[in-house]
Design a protein around this motif. Structure first.
Motif, PDB file in Angstrom:
ATOM      1  N   ILE A 169     -14.489  18.386   2.268  1.00 26.35           N
ATOM      2  CA  ILE A 169     -14.849  17.171   2.266  1.00 26.35           C
ATOM      3  C   ILE A 169     -14.254  16.618   3.825  1.00 26.35           C
ATOM      4  O   ILE A 169     -15.430  15.985   4.446  1.00 26.35           O
ATOM      5  N   PHE A 170     -13.393  16.970   4.136  1.00 21.97           N
ATOM      6  CA  PHE A 170     -12.933  16.421   5.459  1.00 21.97           C
ATOM      7  C   PHE A 170     -13.126  17.251   6.755  1.00 21.97           C
ATOM      8  O   PHE A 170     -13.277  16.467   7.958  1.00 21.97           O
ATOM      9  N   ALA A 171     -13.388  18.664   6.780  1.00 22.93           N
ATOM     10  CA  ALA A 171     -13.394  19.435   7.752  1.00 22.93           C
ATOM     11  C   ALA A 171     -14.679  19.740   8.235  1.00 22.93           C
ATOM     12  O   ALA A 171     -15.618  19.463   7.570  1.00 22.93           O
ATOM     13  N   ALA A 172     -14.933  19.857   9.602  1.00 25.12           N
ATOM     14  CA  ALA A 172     -16.006  20.034   9.970  1.00 25.12           C
ATOM     15  C   ALA A 172     -16.459  21.749   9.497  1.00 25.12           C
ATOM     16  O   ALA A 172     -15.872  22.628   9.463  1.00 25.12           O
ATOM     17  N   TRP A 173     -17.851  21.759   9.072  1.00 22.46           N
ATOM     18  CA  TRP A 173     -18.392  23.012   8.342  1.00 22.46           C
ATOM     19  C   TRP A 173     -18.604  24.005   9.343  1.00 22.46           C
ATOM     20  O   TRP A 173     -19.656  23.490  10.516  1.00 22.46           O
ATOM     21  N   PRO A 174     -18.204  25.230   9.387  1.00 23.07           N
ATOM     22  CA  PRO A 174     -18.863  26.262  10.262  1.00 23.07           C
ATOM     23  C   PRO A 174     -20.373  26.578   9.991  1.00 23.07           C
ATOM     24  O   PRO A 174     -20.804  26.361   8.590  1.00 23.07           O
ATOM     25  N   PRO A 175     -21.184  27.215  10.745  1.00 23.32           N
ATOM     26  CA  PRO A 175     -22.649  27.488  10.473  1.00 23.32           C
ATOM     27  C   PRO A 175     -22.684  28.465   9.182  1.00 23.32           C
ATOM     28  O   PRO A 175     -23.761  28.167   8.574  1.00 23.32           O
ATOM     29  N   GLY A 176     -21.706  29.334   8.970  1.00 23.29           N
ATOM     30  CA  GLY A 176     -21.852  30.320   7.955  1.00 23.29           C
ATOM     31  C   GLY A 176     -21.879  29.512   6.520  1.00 23.29           C
ATOM     32  O   GLY A 176     -22.469  29.871   5.520  1.00 23.29           O
ATOM     33  N   ALA A 213     -22.523  15.550  10.227  1.00 26.67           N
ATOM     34  CA  ALA A 213     -22.927  16.254  11.177  1.00 26.67           C
ATOM     35  C   ALA A 213     -22.686  15.799  12.568  1.00 26.67           C
ATOM     36  O   ALA A 213     -21.850  14.800  12.753  1.00 26.67           O
ATOM     37  N   VAL A 214     -22.872  16.702  13.457  1.00 26.55           N
ATOM     38  CA  VAL A 214     -22.575  16.124  15.047  1.00 26.55           C
ATOM     39  C   VAL A 214     -23.843  16.223  15.586  1.00 26.55           C
ATOM     40  O   VAL A 214     -24.337  17.458  15.463  1.00 26.55           O
ATOM     41  N   LYS A 215     -24.407  15.274  16.292  1.00 20.88           N
ATOM     42  CA  LYS A 215     -25.623  15.410  17.151  1.00 20.88           C
ATOM     43  C   LYS A 215     -25.292  16.227  18.378  1.00 20.88           C
ATOM     44  O   LYS A 215     -24.291  16.547  18.741  1.00 20.88           O
ATOM     45  N   SER A 216     -26.398  16.596  19.048  1.00 23.30           N
ATOM     46  CA  SER A 216     -26.365  17.318  20.285  1.00 23.30           C
ATOM     47  C   SER A 216     -25.528  16.731  21.346  1.00 23.30           C
ATOM     48  O   SER A 216     -25.049  17.523  22.151  1.00 23.30           O
ATOM     49  N   SER A 217     -25.500  15.292  21.276  1.00 26.75           N
ATOM     50  CA  SER A 217     -24.971  14.503  22.425  1.00 26.75           C
ATOM     51  C   SER A 217     -23.127  14.791  22.002  1.00 26.75           C
ATOM     52  O   SER A 217     -22.385  14.172  22.844  1.00 26.75           O
ATOM     53  N   GLY A 218     -23.158  15.445  20.662  1.00 30.49           N
ATOM     54  CA  GLY A 218     -21.622  15.066  20.548  1.00 30.49           C
ATOM     55  C   GLY A 218     -21.106  14.082  19.792  1.00 30.49           C
ATOM     56  O   GLY A 218     -20.054  13.941  19.308  1.00 30.49           O
TER      57      GLY A 218
END
Length: 337
Positions: A26-33, A176-181
Motif C-alpha cells: 500500500i505505501f511503498a513504490a512498486w517495482p516493475p516486476g 504512480a510516478v509521471k515521467s516528470s517525476g
C-alpha cells in the motif's frame, strides 16, 4: 496477543507476514516486476479500499446479527430482510425530506420496532427451539421480501448522499510516478470513508457497552445463566427485547448505508444474510471484535477476489470459512465452551 503468539507461533508468523506485505504494497513504490504480476497499483489500492469499506458495511449488518444469533442464541434468518427494509425506508425518507441523516434515524427506529414485534411474537414463544425459529424466520423473510417487492417493485434504488459528502478526496498514497517525476496520488469517494469511520465508531461503542456497562453485564450474564439472573430480580426478557431491538435497528441502519454507496434491490436480503452468517462463523459468535475482523476479511476477500480471481471470488470467501471451521470451529474470536 503475546499469549496467542506463544500458543500459535507459526500462525502468528504467517499473519504477520501477510499484514506486512499488504502494508508494504500500500505505501511503498512498486517495482516493475510486481506490476507485471498484480497489475497497476491503483487497481490494487482500489480493491483494498473497496474491501475495507465493504467490510465496514458487513460489520454493521453482522454486528446486529451476532448480538441476536451469537449472543442471545436466537436464530433470526429474517435479518437480511430487516436490512433491506431499512434500505427502502431510508430511501423513502431521504427522497421525501432530502435529509440524509434523518433516514438513518427513521430506519433504525422503525426496524427496531419490527424487531420488538419479532421478539415478542416469535422468539419469546420458541426459546431454545432452534429448528422452529429457523423455519419460522425463513417464512417471515419470504413474506417480508414479497411485500417489499409488491410495494417497491423490482427496480433498483440508490440513496443520494448530501453534497458535502460528494466527490472524491485525495489520499496520501502514491499510485504512480509521471515521467516528470511528479507523483500521482490516489483519490477515493469521501462518502465511503465517512461511512467506514462511522462503522468503526459504532463498533467501539458496542464493545464498550457490552464489556464496560451494567446493561452489557446483564446481557452476558443472562446468556450464561438466565435462571440465576432472573432469581436476582432482573427482568431478563426486557433486557433481551432491548438487545434484539438494537440489533434489528443496526440492520435497518446498515440498509441505509448499503443503499447509499451501493443500491437497494430485490435479492439484497439473501446476499447480506449469507454474508452475515459467514462473518459470524469466521469471527466467532457473540464477539464484536470477531465480527469486525470477520467482516474485514470477507470484504477484502470479495473485492480482491473480484479483481484478481473474478471467476472464483465467491469460492475464495467460502474457502476462508472452511479453513476457519477446520482449524478453529468456534471462530477467530469465539469462546470455547
Amino acid at each position: 496477543m503475546i499469549a496467542y503468539y506463544n500458543r500459535h507461533p507459526v500462525w502468528s508468523l504467517v499473519v504477520f507476514l501477510v499484514v506486512a506485505f499488504f502494508v508494504w504494497a500500500i505505501f511503498a513504490a512498486w517495482p516493475p516486476g510486481l506490476e507485471a504480476v498484480l497489475g497497476k497499483k491503483k487497481v490494487f489500492l482500489n480493491a483494498i479500499f473497496n474491501g475495507i469499506t465493504l467490510g465496514g458495511l458487513y460489520f454493521l449488518v453482522a454486528s446486529g446479527f451476532t448480538l441476536i444469533f451469537g449472543l442471545m442464541k436466537n436464530v433470526n434468518l429474517a435479518h437480511g430482510s430487516l436490512y433491506m427494509l431499512g434500505g427502502y425506508i431510508g430511501y423513502g425518507v431521504a427522497l421525501a425530506t432530502g435529509f440524509w441523516l434523518l433516514s438513518f434515524v427513521v430506519a433504525f427506529v422503525v426496524v427496531a420496532l419490527v424487531g420488538i414485534v419479532l421478539q415478542y411474537a416469535v422468539f419469546r414463544r420458541m426459546e431454545g427451539e432452534d429448528l422452529r425459529q429457523t423455519l419460522v424466520t425463513i417464512g417471515i423473510s419470504i413474506v417480508l421480501a414479497d411485500l417489499m417487492l409488491w410495494i417497491m417493485g423490482g427496480n433498483t434504488f440508490q440513496i443520494l448522499a448530501p453534497e458535502w459528502l460528494g466527490g472524491p478526496v485525495r489520499l496520501p498514497l502514491v499510485t504512480a510516478v509521471k515521467s516528470s517525476g511528479e507523483p500521482v496520488y490516489m483519490t477515493y469517494p469521501i462518502v465511503r470513508l465517512v461511512i467506514f469511520l462511522a462503522s468503526v465508531v459504532i463498533g467501539v461503542l458496542m464493545w464498550l457497552a457490552l464489556n464496560r456497562t451494567r446493561i452489557g453485564m446483564l446481557v452476558r450474564a443472562g446468556v450464561d445463566d438466565r435462571d440465576m439472573l432472573s432469581a436476582t430480580g432482573v427482568r431478563i426478557q426486557r433486557v433481551f427485547v432491548l438487545v434484539f431491538a438494537f440489533g434489528a435497528g443496526l440492520a435497518g441502519m446498515a440498509g441505509v448505508v448499503g443503499g447509499t454507496f451501493q443500491s437497494v434491490a430485490p435479492g439484497e436480503d439473501t446476499r447480506f444474510l449469507l454474508a452475515s452468517l459467514v462473518v459470524v462463523i469466521v469471527g466467532g459468535m457473540g464477539s464484536i471484535p470477531g465480527a469486525a475482523l470477520g467482516a474485514l476479511i470477507i470484504g477484502l476477500a470479495e473485492q480482491v477476489g473480484s479483481v484478481y480471481f473474478p471467476t472464483y471470488s465467491v469460492v475464495l470467501t467460502f474457502l476462508i470459512m472452511v479453513v476457519v471451521l477446520a482449524f478453529r470451529p468456534q471462530g477467530l474470536f469465539g469462546r470455547t465452551r
